[in-house]
Every structure is written in C-alpha cells, then in structure tokens.
Scaffold this motif. Structure first.
Motif, PDB file in Angstrom:
ATOM      1  N   TYR A   1       2.450   1.779  -3.476  1.00 60.41           N
ATOM      2  CA  TYR A   1       1.421   2.204  -4.430  1.00 60.41           C
ATOM      3  C   TYR A   1       1.123   3.693  -4.267  1.00 60.41           C
ATOM      4  O   TYR A   1       1.026   4.425  -5.244  1.00 60.41           O
ATOM      5  CB  TYR A   1       0.153   1.381  -4.200  1.00 60.41           C
ATOM      6  N   ILE A   2       1.008   4.135  -3.042  1.00 64.29           N
ATOM      7  CA  ILE A   2       0.717   5.547  -2.771  1.00 64.29           C
ATOM      8  C   ILE A   2       1.862   6.433  -3.242  1.00 64.29           C
ATOM      9  O   ILE A   2       1.642   7.502  -3.831  1.00 64.29           O
ATOM     10  CB  ILE A   2       0.450   5.760  -1.261  1.00 64.29           C
ATOM     11  N   TRP A   3       3.106   5.973  -3.045  1.00 63.27           N
ATOM     12  CA  TRP A   3       4.264   6.763  -3.491  1.00 63.27           C
ATOM     13  C   TRP A   3       4.300   6.883  -5.013  1.00 63.27           C
ATOM     14  O   TRP A   3       4.589   7.951  -5.560  1.00 63.27           O
ATOM     15  CB  TRP A   3       5.563   6.145  -2.976  1.00 63.27           C
TER      16      TRP A   3
ATOM     17  N   LYS B   1       0.823  -1.204   0.000  1.00 61.42           N
ATOM     18  CA  LYS B   1       0.000   0.000   0.000  1.00 61.42           C
ATOM     19  C   LYS B   1       0.862   1.260   0.000  1.00 61.42           C
ATOM     20  O   LYS B   1       0.575   2.222  -0.717  1.00 61.42           O
ATOM     21  CB  LYS B   1      -0.919  -0.015   1.219  1.00 61.42           C
ATOM     22  N   SER B   2       1.930   1.251   0.770  1.00 62.46           N
ATOM     23  CA  SER B   2       2.793   2.438   0.844  1.00 62.46           C
ATOM     24  C   SER B   2       3.487   2.690  -0.490  1.00 62.46           C
ATOM     25  O   SER B   2       3.579   3.829  -0.956  1.00 62.46           O
ATOM     26  CB  SER B   2       3.831   2.266   1.956  1.00 62.46           C
TER      27      SER B   2
END
Length: 682
Positions: free
Chosen positions: A264-266, A261-262
């Motif tokens: 993907y957000i970056w 998730k981290s």
C-alpha cells in the motif's frame, strides 16, 4: 535566529508555492484509487495483443452480473413466506359457535337435523382453520411456499393458495353447504360466521426478509477457479465468452486484492511521484514562460485550485456512476485559464489535468484522447469570450468534436454501429450545456481571487459608467484626452499583439486623478485663467504629480481591478514635470529633481509601456503648429526616444522592434488626425 527569520521572510513566496505544491499533490493522491492497476488492455471480441498470459496466482472465475442477477431472481421468486399463528383464535371461535348456534337454529324448526347442522358448523371451522385465516389480502403468488410459525417454531408447511383470504370465507362456507345438501341454510350460516370468524395468521415481514437475505448470502459469486501458471489466453486469440470472463476475473482480483501495508505504501508513493511530477512540470512552465503569473501567489493558487476542483468533480461522478463521466465539463478549464491568462497556459494546464485524470477514469486512453482534442478545439475556437455568440458557437463545436471522436472510437472497438449507445451522445450535449456555466463562473472567480477577465474589461470600457461620466462632467478636457489615448493605445496594442482590451480600459481611467483639481490641467482650462500663475513651481509640480496618487485613491474607492490601477500608477513612470522643473531651474541654481518627478513605478508590461507612449504623444501633439508629415515623424521619434533614454521601459518586456511598430502606428494616426484640409470659400 534573526537571519533565519529574515531568510524566511525573503523567501516567503517560494515557501508558499512549496506548501501549495505539496498540499495539492496530497489532496489529488487522496482521490486516487489505492489498489494496483491491471497492466493489460483488452476488449471483448478483439484479438489479445500481448504475449501469452498465464495466471500469476490462484483466482476464482467470477460469475457475470447477469448470472448473479438471474440466481437472485430465482431465489427471490421461490422464497418462503413466514406467518405467525394465534392458536387461541380457533378455541375462541369454537366456544362462540357453541353459544351462538342455539340462537340461530331453534330446536322446534331443526329438531331432527340439528346434530348434522351442528357438525357441519364444526366442519366449517376445521376447514377454515386447517391452515389459517389471513388478517389481510397479500399480493403474492398462489404457489409461494408458506411456513406457519407458532412462537417462532415451525408448525406446518403449505402453499399460499391453501390459506383462507378474508374475501374467501363466504366461498368456503358455500362450498361445504353444497357438498352436504344444505344450501337452504346458506343465509343462516353466513350470518352466523360473519361475526364469529377471526383471522389467526399474521405475516412476519422481518423474519421473511431475514430468511431471504440468508439465502441470497449463500449465492456463490464464482463458478470455478484457475490455478497459478494456467494459460488464460494466447497471443492473437479472440477475447470472448469464457476467456473474456476469466480476464475480467483476473483484472478484478488484481485490482481488489487486499494489499499488505508495505504494498500500500509503495502504491501511494508511486502515485505521489507521478502527480508531483505533473504539477512540477506546470510550475516549471510558469517559471520559464509566465514569470509574472509565477510570481503572483494568488494566480498560482487559482491555477492549482481549478485543477484540483476538476479532479474532485470527476472523482465524485465516477464514484456515483461512471457512465456519466462525459457529463463533467472539463473544457471549462482551458476556457477559464484563457479568459484570465492566455491560450498557451490554458492548453498546458488542461493537458496536465487530463493526464492526471487518466489514473481514475475507465477507458483512460479513449478519455484522454477525447478531452485533449476537445481542449485544443476550445483554445483554437474561443476568441473574445465576452461575446456571447462566440461562446455558443465554440460550445457547439466542442460538442460536435466529442460526438465525432466517440463515434470513431466505438466503431474501432465494435466494428459496427448497431450496438452503439445513443444515450452517450446525450451526455455530450449535457456537457456542452454545462460548459456554458463558464460565464457566471468567471464572474465568481473575479470576486474570489481578484482577477480580471475580458468580460469585466468590456464592462469597464463603457463610457456611460458612473466613474467615466463623473470624469466627463468634472474634467471634460481630460475625458476627451483619455478617449484619444485609448484609441491610439488600442491600435498600437493590436499592432504588436498585446492585450488591446486591457490597454484601452487602462487608457480610459489613467487620468481620473485629475478630477480632484481639474482646472490645474491645461486641457480643462476653458476661461483662459491659469491657476498656476499664483503658485510656485514646486506647488504646481506637486499638484500635477499628485494626480497619480489621487487617481489610485479614486480607483480603489470605486473598486477598479489592480490591473487597471497599474496603468494609473505607471503612465508617467518616474518622468519629470519638465515645464515647472525648468521654470524653477531658471530661478534657482540648486534644484532637487525628485521634487519635480512622478513617484513611479516605471511601466512593467507591454500594455503599460504602450500607454506611456500614447499618453505623452497625444498630450504633446496639441502643441504642434502647422503639422506636416515630417514634423509629425520627428515629433513622435523625439518623445519616445527621450523616454527610452530615461530608462522608462527597462522593466517592461517590450522590444525595440515592437517600439518601432508602435511609432509607425502613432505617426499614421497623428497624420490622419492633423491632415490638411482645403480652404473652403466663405
């Protein structure tokens, strides 16, 4: 709260642009791939340009598409066919054989051989149903493996050639009769079994397909693995064979791995930054160099909409099949922007769009180079888009540039033309044909966004149009005046590089308001009777100034574009109806100048300023008596200098140098109009 609402209202235009900017950024990022992007570029048969590459993590070496396809073909060709057997059929046939046997073979004729004949019939039944009789003929290989199922349980295995086809029953009977020296009974046995034999095997298609799918699912898409830290390729080493496959496997693994998730957000954040930066550059360009476009929210929306539309179409084509990427007519973008705005804005927006497309297209450098070069050619070659021949010539040139550039890239990559994909040239030709759609697209955009292109201006410049014919009939003097002004304005616009087509159309329609009361204007007074003689100065001034308001109403009624209506609004600016003002001033001391002034606004562009000058010069030139070169020069200087003194051009982006150029053109034109002729003898 009230102040907050007032601030919102005052800044509503900027707020709208901010919302448009954010929404367009989000929509474009939504179309982008959300995985990581492999940072190395490599080509088969070319040296590795980067430093030594070591595996950043453990990954599997993927098989090539050809290897997987070959494995699938082998499994499909050797797949097992499943048939369901009906065990009751054999017993039914045996029972029917017992009953029918006595009817066919009478005791008196075949008394001695009757047991042998009966046993032969049993043998035929056993032979026919040893594996089974098919219910229909199937187009499969004779060597195909077959499994016979009895209630979903495997009963026996064999090959397809052992199963009895419908048309092979007679052949089987004949063979057994020959082997047992009873050929003379062929007709009897064939007629006997013709009605007795029933198929007992039915092909189980769903079970067969399910079994094949299970086998195909067992295929391994990898053939070995690479451990982290293993050297994959050294600098300068030629990328081919196994090394090429390892690099492809690493690239595929890198781009398709499951992101946390981290991560993907970056990635999402990074894409948003880059897209926002590109769109911000476009907005800053508009703010600095195209202020009128920037201040018009409809035009800004139009620009952003077209950029997003091109990215959307390209994304859809890539998702369908990336080989059709060059069919998308990206060059429509600079064509449309040039038609509605100008070449510089068209090229800038085109480059921004191509840079954004670089994130999603394969071979991004090659793609961007081709599209930017094609966009430059589009801007340089397309002039006067309303001329159909120009568009066809430009599209031909664009297509040629695509083909030449692609050919050069292919030779650089492959070092030969033997393996060139000639079908790609067909995609470029189709792209050129699709670019011709720009003409109807411009028409659609004009209706949707209320914009005006040179194509529409050309149509409006036709003096046979309904509105201009009406002007010619109702106010012939005004129509003639408008034609003269149009010619003067067009020449002046060409001199300073303004939009000559726009100013000509504006000149043709600027006085249409005079149709309402044509006889109150001197150019239409052919009888020598002046209706102003019966009116006060204020009433006369009001009728004169009202032709602007009347013109706007008529223009809107006939759906003239706003850009043309602007000429009607501004061609007198805030000037005074001087004749009636001075007449009133002679009669009364206290005179309100506003009652004798036009409502305005003042001209706010080069084109509207040109019309004001030309309109005043053409109208006033009728009062010249015995014109000479000196009189004409002084006449032009006085009228335009007076307009400058009144501040009529303060809102127009026109320079003193350009005004001087316009004066020069007007002096030359008037000198040609009023040149002295020799007096011919009667």
């Amino acid at each position: 709260m009230k102040d907050f609402i007032n601030n919102l209202y005052r800044n509503h235009s900027l707020i709208y642009k901010g919302l448009l900017f954010v929404s367009t950024t989000i929509l474009i990022v939504y179309l982008f791939p959300k995985s990581g992007k492999f940072k190395y570029n490599f080509e088969k048969g070319k040296p590795w340009q980067s430093e030594n590459l070591y595996a950043p993590f453990d990954f599997a070496i993927k098989k090539t598409a050809e290897e997987i396809s070959a494995e699938k073909k082998v499994i499909t060709d050797n797949s097992v066919l499943y048939f369901n057997v009906d065990e009751t059929v054999v017993e039914k046939v045996r029972e029917a054989y017992k009953n029918e046997f006595r009817e066919v073979f009478h005791d008196s004729i075949f008394k001695k051989e009757l047991p042998k004949i009966y046993d032969l019939g049993e043998l035929i039944i056993n032979e026919l149903y040893a594996f089974g009789v098919l219910n229909e003929n199937y187009d499969v290989s004779e060597e195909s493996s077959v499994v016979i199922l009895d209630g979903r349980v495997e009963k026996q295995k064999t090959v397809f050639s052992n199963l009895i086809k419908q048309d092979a029953v007679k052949e089987t009977i004949d063979k057994l009769l020959i082997d047992n020296n009873l050929e003379n009974l062929k007709t009897d046995f064939v007629s006997l079994f013709f009605d007795l034999v029933e198929p007992n095997l039915i092909f189980d298609k769903s079970f067969t397909e399910r079994a094949l799918k299970e086998e195909l699912d067992k295929i391994s898409y990898a053939r070995g693995s690479i451990e982290k830290g293993t050297l994959i390729v050294s600098k300068g080493e030629v990328v081919e064979g196994d090394k090429f496959q390892k690099l492809n496997s690493l690239k595929s693994e890198y781009e398709s791995q499951v992101w946390s998730k981290s991560n993907y957000i970056w990635v999402l954040f990074a894409y948003t930054l880059l897209v926002a930066l590109a769109l911000l550059m476009l907005l800053l360009f508009l703010r600095k160099y195209r202020v009128t476009v920037f201040e018009n929210n409809t035009k800004v929306t139009f620009i952003f909409f077209n950029i997003f539309l091109m990215i959307l179409i390209t994304t859809l084509v890539i998702n369908y099949n990336a080989k059709y990427i060059y069919v998308v007519p990206i060059c429509i973008l600079p064509l449309v922007f040039k038609a509605f705005f100008d070449a510089r804005l068209g090229l800038f927006a085109h480059v921004i769009t191509v840079l954004l497309l670089g994130f999603i297209v394969p071979n991004s450098y090659e793609y961007m180079f081709l599209q930017i070069i094609a966009g430059i050619v589009t801007i340089l070659t397309v002039s006067e888009l309303y001329k159909r021949a120009n568009l066809f010539i430009s599209v031909g040139q664009i297509t040629l540039i695509y083909i030449v550039a692609y050919f050069a890239f292919f030779v650089i990559h492959e070092g030969t033309i033997e393996t060139i994909k000639w079908e790609t040239f067909i995609w470029f030709v189709l792209c050129g044909l699709a670019t011709l759609f720009v003409q109807p697209l411009i028409y659609i955009y004009e209706k949707l966004f209320g914009l005006v292109s040179d194509v529409s201006l050309l149509e409006l410049s036709d003096t046979n149009s309904k509105l201009l014919k009406e002007l010619s009939n109702k106010a012939p003097g005004t129509f003639h005046h408008s034609l003269n002004v149009a010619n003067l304005a067009e020449s002046s616009a060409n001199e300073i590089g303004a939009n000559a087509m726009l100013v000509r159309v504006g000149a043709l329609y600027h006085d249409i308001g005079k149709m309402k009361n044509p006889t109150y204007f001197t150019e239409n007074q052919s009888t020598g009777i002046n209706p102003h003689d019966e009116l006060s100065s204020k009433e006369s001034a009001r009728i004169i100034t009202d032709h602007v308001i009347n013109g706007i109403e008529i223009a809107k009624k006939h759906n003239l574009p706003d850009r043309v209506i602007d000429f009607i609004r501004t061609h007198h600016g805030t000037s005074v109806v001087y004749y009636f003002y001075m007449k009133e001033k002679n009669d009364y001391e206290d005179v309100d100048k506003l009652e004798f002034s036009y409502p305005g606004p003042k001209p706010f562009s080069k084109e509207t300023a040109i019309l004001m000058m030309c309109d005043s010069i053409e109208a006033a030139s009728k009062s010249l008596k015995e014109p000479t070169s000196t009189k004409i020069d002084a006449f032009v200087e006085n009228i335009i200098d007076k307009q400058i003194e009144e501040g009529q051009f303060l809102n127009a982006n026109i320079t003193f140098k350009e005004i001087q150029s316009i004066k020069k053109v007007l002096k030359h034109k008037l000198a040609n109009i009023y040149h002295l002729r020799i007096e011919y003898p009667e």
